[in-house]
Scaffold this motif. Structure first.
Motif, PDB file in Angstrom:
ATOM      1  N   HIS A 133       0.833  -1.200   0.000  1.00 35.00           N
ATOM      2  CA  HIS A 133       0.000   0.000   0.000  1.00 35.00           C
ATOM      3  C   HIS A 133       0.874   1.257   0.000  1.00 35.00           C
ATOM      4  O   HIS A 133       0.644   2.188  -0.769  1.00 35.00           O
ATOM      5  CB  HIS A 133      -0.936  -0.019   1.212  1.00 35.00           C
ATOM      6  N   ALA A 134       1.872   1.282   0.865  1.00 32.27           N
ATOM      7  CA  ALA A 134       2.762   2.449   0.941  1.00 32.27           C
ATOM      8  C   ALA A 134       3.542   2.619  -0.355  1.00 32.27           C
ATOM      9  O   ALA A 134       3.680   3.742  -0.853  1.00 32.27           O
ATOM     10  CB  ALA A 134       3.712   2.315   2.126  1.00 32.27           C
ATOM     11  N   SER A 135       4.042   1.532  -0.918  1.00 34.35           N
ATOM     12  CA  SER A 135       4.830   1.650  -2.153  1.00 34.35           C
ATOM     13  C   SER A 135       3.966   2.146  -3.313  1.00 34.35           C
ATOM     14  O   SER A 135       4.432   2.914  -4.158  1.00 34.35           O
ATOM     15  CB  SER A 135       5.505   0.327  -2.504  1.00 34.35           C
ATOM     16  N   TYR A 136       2.711   1.752  -3.331  1.00 37.83           N
ATOM     17  CA  TYR A 136       1.767   2.231  -4.342  1.00 37.83           C
ATOM     18  C   TYR A 136       1.650   3.760  -4.272  1.00 37.83           C
ATOM     19  O   TYR A 136       1.743   4.455  -5.289  1.00 37.83           O
ATOM     20  CB  TYR A 136       0.418   1.559  -4.091  1.00 37.83           C
ATOM     21  N   HIS A 137       1.494   4.283  -3.069  1.00 43.02           N
ATOM     22  CA  HIS A 137       1.337   5.728  -2.907  1.00 43.02           C
ATOM     23  C   HIS A 137       2.656   6.475  -3.105  1.00 43.02           C
ATOM     24  O   HIS A 137       2.657   7.581  -3.658  1.00 43.02           O
ATOM     25  CB  HIS A 137       0.703   6.056  -1.558  1.00 43.02           C
ATOM     26  N   VAL A 138       3.764   5.898  -2.696  1.00 40.25           N
ATOM     27  CA  VAL A 138       5.058   6.535  -2.973  1.00 40.25           C
ATOM     28  C   VAL A 138       5.263   6.595  -4.485  1.00 40.25           C
ATOM     29  O   VAL A 138       5.733   7.603  -5.008  1.00 40.25           O
ATOM     30  CB  VAL A 138       6.212   5.797  -2.262  1.00 40.25           C
ATOM     31  N   GLY A 139       4.887   5.551  -5.192  1.00 41.60           N
ATOM     32  CA  GLY A 139       4.962   5.571  -6.661  1.00 41.60           C
ATOM     33  C   GLY A 139       4.133   6.697  -7.249  1.00 41.60           C
ATOM     34  O   GLY A 139       4.557   7.354  -8.212  1.00 41.60           O
ATOM     35  N   GLN A 140       2.968   6.952  -6.684  1.00 40.92           N
ATOM     36  CA  GLN A 140       2.148   8.071  -7.151  1.00 40.92           C
ATOM     37  C   GLN A 140       2.865   9.395  -6.911  1.00 40.92           C
ATOM     38  O   GLN A 140       2.840  10.285  -7.771  1.00 40.92           O
ATOM     39  CB  GLN A 140       0.801   8.085  -6.430  1.00 40.92           C
ATOM     40  N   ILE A 141       3.494   9.537  -5.756  1.00 38.51           N
ATOM     41  CA  ILE A 141       4.229  10.763  -5.433  1.00 38.51           C
ATOM     42  C   ILE A 141       5.360  10.965  -6.429  1.00 38.51           C
ATOM     43  O   ILE A 141       5.548  12.065  -6.969  1.00 38.51           O
ATOM     44  CB  ILE A 141       4.745  10.719  -3.974  1.00 38.51           C
ATOM     45  N   VAL A 142       6.115   9.914  -6.693  1.00 41.25           N
ATOM     46  CA  VAL A 142       7.233  10.003  -7.637  1.00 41.25           C
ATOM     47  C   VAL A 142       6.715  10.359  -9.032  1.00 41.25           C
ATOM     48  O   VAL A 142       7.273  11.228  -9.708  1.00 41.25           O
ATOM     49  CB  VAL A 142       8.054   8.692  -7.656  1.00 41.25           C
ATOM     50  N   TYR A 143       5.641   9.708  -9.448  1.00 43.64           N
ATOM     51  CA  TYR A 143       5.067   9.998 -10.766  1.00 43.64           C
ATOM     52  C   TYR A 143       4.654  11.467 -10.884  1.00 43.64           C
ATOM     53  O   TYR A 143       4.986  12.138 -11.861  1.00 43.64           O
ATOM     54  CB  TYR A 143       3.858   9.090 -11.037  1.00 43.64           C
ATOM     55  N   LEU A 144       3.927  11.956  -9.891  1.00 46.74           N
ATOM     56  CA  LEU A 144       3.475  13.349  -9.938  1.00 46.74           C
ATOM     57  C   LEU A 144       4.651  14.318  -9.897  1.00 46.74           C
ATOM     58  O   LEU A 144       4.666  15.305 -10.648  1.00 46.74           O
ATOM     59  CB  LEU A 144       2.520  13.643  -8.781  1.00 46.74           C
ATOM     60  N   ALA A 145       5.624  14.044  -9.049  1.00 45.23           N
ATOM     61  CA  ALA A 145       6.787  14.933  -8.963  1.00 45.23           C
ATOM     62  C   ALA A 145       7.525  14.970 -10.298  1.00 45.23           C
ATOM     63  O   ALA A 145       7.920  16.043 -10.772  1.00 45.23           O
ATOM     64  CB  ALA A 145       7.720  14.481  -7.841  1.00 45.23           C
ATOM     65  N   LYS A 146       7.688  13.819 -10.906  1.00 40.74           N
ATOM     66  CA  LYS A 146       8.358  13.765 -12.220  1.00 40.74           C
ATOM     67  C   LYS A 146       7.548  14.521 -13.264  1.00 40.74           C
ATOM     68  O   LYS A 146       8.096  15.261 -14.080  1.00 40.74           O
ATOM     69  CB  LYS A 146       8.553  12.304 -12.634  1.00 40.74           C
ATOM     70  N   GLU A 147       6.254  14.363 -13.221  1.00 39.41           N
ATOM     71  CA  GLU A 147       5.358  15.075 -14.151  1.00 39.41           C
ATOM     72  C   GLU A 147       5.460  16.586 -13.946  1.00 39.41           C
ATOM     73  O   GLU A 147       5.566  17.354 -14.908  1.00 39.41           O
ATOM     74  CB  GLU A 147       3.919  14.591 -13.931  1.00 39.41           C
ATOM     75  N   PHE A 148       5.435  17.023 -12.701  1.00 41.38           N
ATOM     76  CA  PHE A 148       5.489  18.456 -12.401  1.00 41.38           C
ATOM     77  C   PHE A 148       6.840  19.060 -12.749  1.00 41.38           C
ATOM     78  O   PHE A 148       6.923  20.188 -13.218  1.00 41.38           O
ATOM     79  CB  PHE A 148       5.194  18.721 -10.920  1.00 41.38           C
ATOM     80  N   ARG A 149       7.914  18.345 -12.527  1.00 38.12           N
ATOM     81  CA  ARG A 149       9.264  18.885 -12.736  1.00 38.12           C
ATOM     82  C   ARG A 149       9.715  18.783 -14.190  1.00 38.12           C
ATOM     83  O   ARG A 149      10.611  19.510 -14.605  1.00 38.12           O
ATOM     84  CB  ARG A 149      10.287  18.183 -11.830  1.00 38.12           C
ATOM     85  N   GLY A 150       9.143  17.885 -14.960  1.00 34.52           N
ATOM     86  CA  GLY A 150       9.490  17.776 -16.374  1.00 34.52           C
ATOM     87  C   GLY A 150      10.985  17.603 -16.596  1.00 34.52           C
ATOM     88  O   GLY A 150      11.611  16.716 -16.021  1.00 34.52           O
TER      89      GLY A 150
END
Length: 177
Positions: A133-150
Motif C-alpha cells: 500500500h505504501a509503495s503504491y502511494h510513494v509511486g504516485q508521489i514520484v510519478y506526480l513529482a516527475k510530471e510536475f518537474r518535467g
C-alpha cells in the motif's frame, strides 16, 4: 532474531527515501497541486499515507489497525498552498509511528495475528500488505513529482540510457532505489 524483519524494514526505509527524494525536488506551489484530470495532489497522498501508517501501526499487535479516531475521508481534502514544513511534519509523523512499532518486533512476532478492519492476518502478511500500500502511494508521489518537474527532474534510480554504465561499476554508483 530480526533477519526477515530487518529486510522488510529496509524496504519501508527505501520507499520513504524515494518519496523524500521526489518531494525534495518539488517547488512549494506543486505540493498541493492536483494531479492530472483533478487527481490527488502530493499533499493529499501524504495525508492519506500518514493517516494509514498511524492507524495501522499504533498498537500494531494489540488493536485493530483501523482506529476509531482515524478520519480517512478528511485525508482526501485538498491542501492548496500547503507549507512544505507542514507536509514534511505530516509525512514524518506517519513514518515515525511505523518505525516505532516495528523496531521492537522480532521474527517470531511475524506469526502473531494482526487485525485490520476486523479481518485477521498473520503479522507478516499484514506487513507485506501495508508495504505494498505504501509503495503504491510513494509511486504516485514520484510519478506526480516527475510530471510536475518535467525536464528539471533528477532521476531517483538509474537514469535512462545509463544502465550499461551503471552495470560496469554498480557499487560505485548505487542509486537510492
Amino acid at each position: 532474531m530480526r533477519e526477515i524483519l530487518s529486510s522488510i524494514e529496509g524496504e519501508w526505509r527505501r520507499y520513504k527515501a524515494l518519496g523524500e527524494g521526489a518531494i525534495r525536488q518539488l517547488q512549494d506551489n506543486e505540493l498541493g497541486r492536483s494531479g492530472p484530470r483533478g487527481g490527488n495532489s502530493i499533499a493529499v497522498i501524504v495525508w492519506h499515507l500518514a493517516g494509514n501508517l498511524k492507524s495501522r501501526f499504533t498498537d500494531f499487535l494489540t488493536a485493530d489497525g483501523e482506529k476509531p479516531w482515524r478520519d480517512r475521508d478528511s485525508e482526501f481534502l485538498p491542501h492548496p498552498g500547503i507549507a512544505r514544513a507542514e507536509l514534511i511534519e505530516k509525512w514524518n509523523d506517519g513514518w515515525a509511528t511505523l518505525f516505532a512499532a516495528i523496531e521492537p518486533l522480532s521474527d517470531t512476532d511475524l506469526a502473531r495475528t494482526v487485525i485490520i478492519r476486523g479481518e485477521r492476518f498473520p503479522a507478516h502478511e499484514a506487513l507485506l500488505r501495508l508495504l505494498a500500500h505504501a509503495s503504491y502511494h510513494v509511486g504516485q508521489i514520484v510519478y506526480l513529482a516527475k510530471e510536475f518537474r518535467g525536464n528539471e527532474w533528477d532521476c531517483l534510480s538509474i537514469p535512462l540510457g545509463k544502465s550499461a554504465e551503471f552495470n560496469r561499476n554498480p557499487l560505485k554508483q548505487r542509486p537510492p532505489s
